[in-house]
Design a protein around this motif. Structure first.
Motif, PDB file in Angstrom:
ATOM      1  N   GLU A 156      33.379  50.727 112.562  1.00  0.00           N
ATOM      2  CA  GLU A 156      31.925  50.953 112.428  1.00  0.00           C
ATOM      3  C   GLU A 156      31.362  49.962 111.418  1.00  0.00           C
ATOM      4  N   ARG A 157      30.107  49.586 111.634  1.00  0.00           N
ATOM      5  CA  ARG A 157      29.469  48.604 110.757  1.00  0.00           C
ATOM      6  C   ARG A 157      29.270  49.216 109.378  1.00  0.00           C
ATOM      7  N   ASP A 158      29.595  48.457 108.321  1.00  0.00           N
ATOM      8  CA  ASP A 158      29.597  48.992 106.964  1.00  0.00           C
ATOM      9  C   ASP A 158      28.675  48.238 106.012  1.00  0.00           C
ATOM     10  N   SER A 159      27.886  47.294 106.507  1.00  0.00           N
ATOM     11  CA  SER A 159      27.026  46.522 105.610  1.00  0.00           C
ATOM     12  C   SER A 159      25.813  46.013 106.373  1.00  0.00           C
ATOM     13  N   PRO A 160      24.806  45.559 105.605  1.00  0.00           N
ATOM     14  CA  PRO A 160      23.690  44.882 106.288  1.00  0.00           C
ATOM     15  C   PRO A 160      24.147  43.499 106.752  1.00  0.00           C
ATOM     16  N   ALA A 161      23.323  42.834 107.511  1.00  0.00           N
ATOM     17  CA  ALA A 161      23.673  41.516 108.056  1.00  0.00           C
ATOM     18  C   ALA A 161      23.679  40.459 106.959  1.00  0.00           C
ATOM     19  N   TYR A 162      24.679  39.595 107.020  1.00  0.00           N
ATOM     20  CA  TYR A 162      24.746  38.433 106.144  1.00  0.00           C
ATOM     21  C   TYR A 162      24.405  37.221 106.980  1.00  0.00           C
ATOM     22  N   LYS A 179      37.856  53.240 111.141  1.00  0.00           N
ATOM     23  CA  LYS A 179      37.758  54.703 111.134  1.00  0.00           C
ATOM     24  C   LYS A 179      39.122  55.337 110.868  1.00  0.00           C
ATOM     25  N   VAL A 180      40.193  54.564 110.971  1.00  0.00           N
ATOM     26  CA  VAL A 180      41.537  55.101 110.798  1.00  0.00           C
ATOM     27  C   VAL A 180      41.961  55.076 109.338  1.00  0.00           C
ATOM     28  N   ASP A 181      41.935  53.893 108.699  1.00  0.00           N
ATOM     29  CA  ASP A 181      42.430  53.795 107.325  1.00  0.00           C
ATOM     30  C   ASP A 181      41.409  53.263 106.331  1.00  0.00           C
ATOM     31  N   GLY A 182      40.188  52.996 106.736  1.00  0.00           N
ATOM     32  CA  GLY A 182      39.128  52.559 105.828  1.00  0.00           C
ATOM     33  C   GLY A 182      39.186  51.087 105.450  1.00  0.00           C
ATOM     34  N   ALA A 183      40.033  50.303 106.093  1.00  0.00           N
ATOM     35  CA  ALA A 183      40.110  48.870 105.808  1.00  0.00           C
ATOM     36  C   ALA A 183      38.814  48.189 106.214  1.00  0.00           C
ATOM     37  N   ARG A 184      38.470  47.113 105.498  1.00  0.00           N
ATOM     38  CA  ARG A 184      37.243  46.373 105.790  1.00  0.00           C
ATOM     39  C   ARG A 184      37.572  44.967 106.241  1.00  0.00           C
ATOM     40  N   VAL A 185      36.881  44.520 107.263  1.00  0.00           N
ATOM     41  CA  VAL A 185      36.996  43.136 107.726  1.00  0.00           C
ATOM     42  C   VAL A 185      35.594  42.570 107.914  1.00  0.00           C
ATOM     43  N   CYS A 186      35.520  41.256 107.842  1.00  0.00           N
ATOM     44  CA  CYS A 186      34.245  40.576 108.050  1.00  0.00           C
ATOM     45  C   CYS A 186      34.287  39.898 109.415  1.00  0.00           C
ATOM     46  N   ALA A 187      33.311  40.192 110.266  1.00  0.00           N
ATOM     47  CA  ALA A 187      33.263  39.599 111.606  1.00  0.00           C
ATOM     48  C   ALA A 187      31.827  39.621 112.122  1.00  0.00           C
ATOM     49  N   GLN A 188      31.571  38.778 113.119  1.00  0.00           N
ATOM     50  CA  GLN A 188      30.242  38.744 113.733  1.00  0.00           C
ATOM     51  C   GLN A 188      30.079  39.841 114.772  1.00  0.00           C
ATOM     52  N   THR A 189      31.160  40.213 115.420  1.00  0.00           N
ATOM     53  CA  THR A 189      31.105  41.283 116.419  1.00  0.00           C
ATOM     54  C   THR A 189      32.127  42.354 116.060  1.00  0.00           C
ATOM     55  N   SER A 190      32.005  43.516 116.646  1.00  0.00           N
ATOM     56  CA  SER A 190      32.894  44.631 116.339  1.00  0.00           C
ATOM     57  C   SER A 190      34.338  44.285 116.717  1.00  0.00           C
ATOM     58  N   PRO A 191      35.305  44.560 115.814  1.00  0.00           N
ATOM     59  CA  PRO A 191      36.703  44.315 116.146  1.00  0.00           C
ATOM     60  C   PRO A 191      37.241  45.233 117.245  1.00  0.00           C
ATOM     61  N   GLY A 192      36.569  46.322 117.533  1.00  0.00           N
ATOM     62  CA  GLY A 192      37.029  47.225 118.581  1.00  0.00           C
ATOM     63  C   GLY A 192      36.376  48.584 118.457  1.00  0.00           C
ATOM     64  N   PRO A 193      36.808  49.550 119.285  1.00  0.00           N
ATOM     65  CA  PRO A 193      36.165  50.863 119.288  1.00  0.00           C
ATOM     66  C   PRO A 193      36.437  51.693 118.035  1.00  0.00           C
ATOM     67  N   GLY A 194      37.462  51.375 117.256  1.00  0.00           N
ATOM     68  CA  GLY A 194      37.782  52.163 116.062  1.00  0.00           C
ATOM     69  C   GLY A 194      37.131  51.648 114.802  1.00  0.00           C
ATOM     70  N   TYR A 253      28.876  40.755 109.582  1.00  0.00           N
ATOM     71  CA  TYR A 253      28.865  42.121 109.061  1.00  0.00           C
ATOM     72  C   TYR A 253      30.248  42.477 108.522  1.00  0.00           C
ATOM     73  N   TYR A 254      30.265  43.401 107.567  1.00  0.00           N
ATOM     74  CA  TYR A 254      31.529  44.034 107.211  1.00  0.00           C
ATOM     75  C   TYR A 254      31.718  45.219 108.133  1.00  0.00           C
ATOM     76  N   TRP A 255      32.925  45.374 108.662  1.00  0.00           N
ATOM     77  CA  TRP A 255      33.267  46.469 109.553  1.00  0.00           C
ATOM     78  C   TRP A 255      34.355  47.312 108.888  1.00  0.00           C
ATOM     79  N   ARG A 256      34.189  48.643 108.890  1.00  0.00           N
ATOM     80  CA  ARG A 256      35.162  49.554 108.281  1.00  0.00           C
ATOM     81  C   ARG A 256      35.928  50.278 109.386  1.00  0.00           C
TER      82      ARG A 256
END
Length: 103
Positions: free
Chosen positions: A80-86, A63-78, A58-61
């Motif tokens: 939110e998921r930003d895409s459908p599953a790849y 909540k602080v600065d709007g940066a996007r990362v790609c990961a299988q699990t959430s990078p942390g509490p800050g 998933y792409y994760w956005r």
């Protein structure tokens, strides 16, 4: 006639009572039966992980600065998921395969 005495329980030294050895035949069958059950259970437990599928990406956005990362699990509490599953690795779509029938 050669009579050999098999090892048996210390309280009985008569060959007629020592034919089954230290364990009786019913006890031996019980031990073998439970041994087979244990082996079957271990085989089933080994087969469970083989049926697992990989986690989707998933792409994760942030909540602080709007940066996007790609990961299988959430990078942390800050985040939110930003895409459908790849289904491909690294948020890449699954490659399309075109099958052309031969003539």
């Amino acid at each position: 006639m050669n009579h050999t005495v098999r090892p048996c329980c210390p309280s009985s030294h008569r060959p007629s009572r020592c034919r089954a050895g230290w364990w009786g035949s019913a006890t031996r069958a019980w031990v073998i039966g439970w041994g087979l059950v244990a082996v079957a259970a271990l085989c089933l437990l080994q087969a469970i992980p083989a049926s697992a599928a990989p986690a989707p990406w998933y792409y994760w956005r942030s909540k602080v600065d709007g940066a996007r990362v790609c990961a299988q699990t959430s990078p942390g509490p800050g985040w939110e998921r930003d895409s459908p599953a790849y289904e491909g690795p690294g948020c890449q779509p699954r490659p399309k395969v075109i099958v052309v029938p031969m003539r």
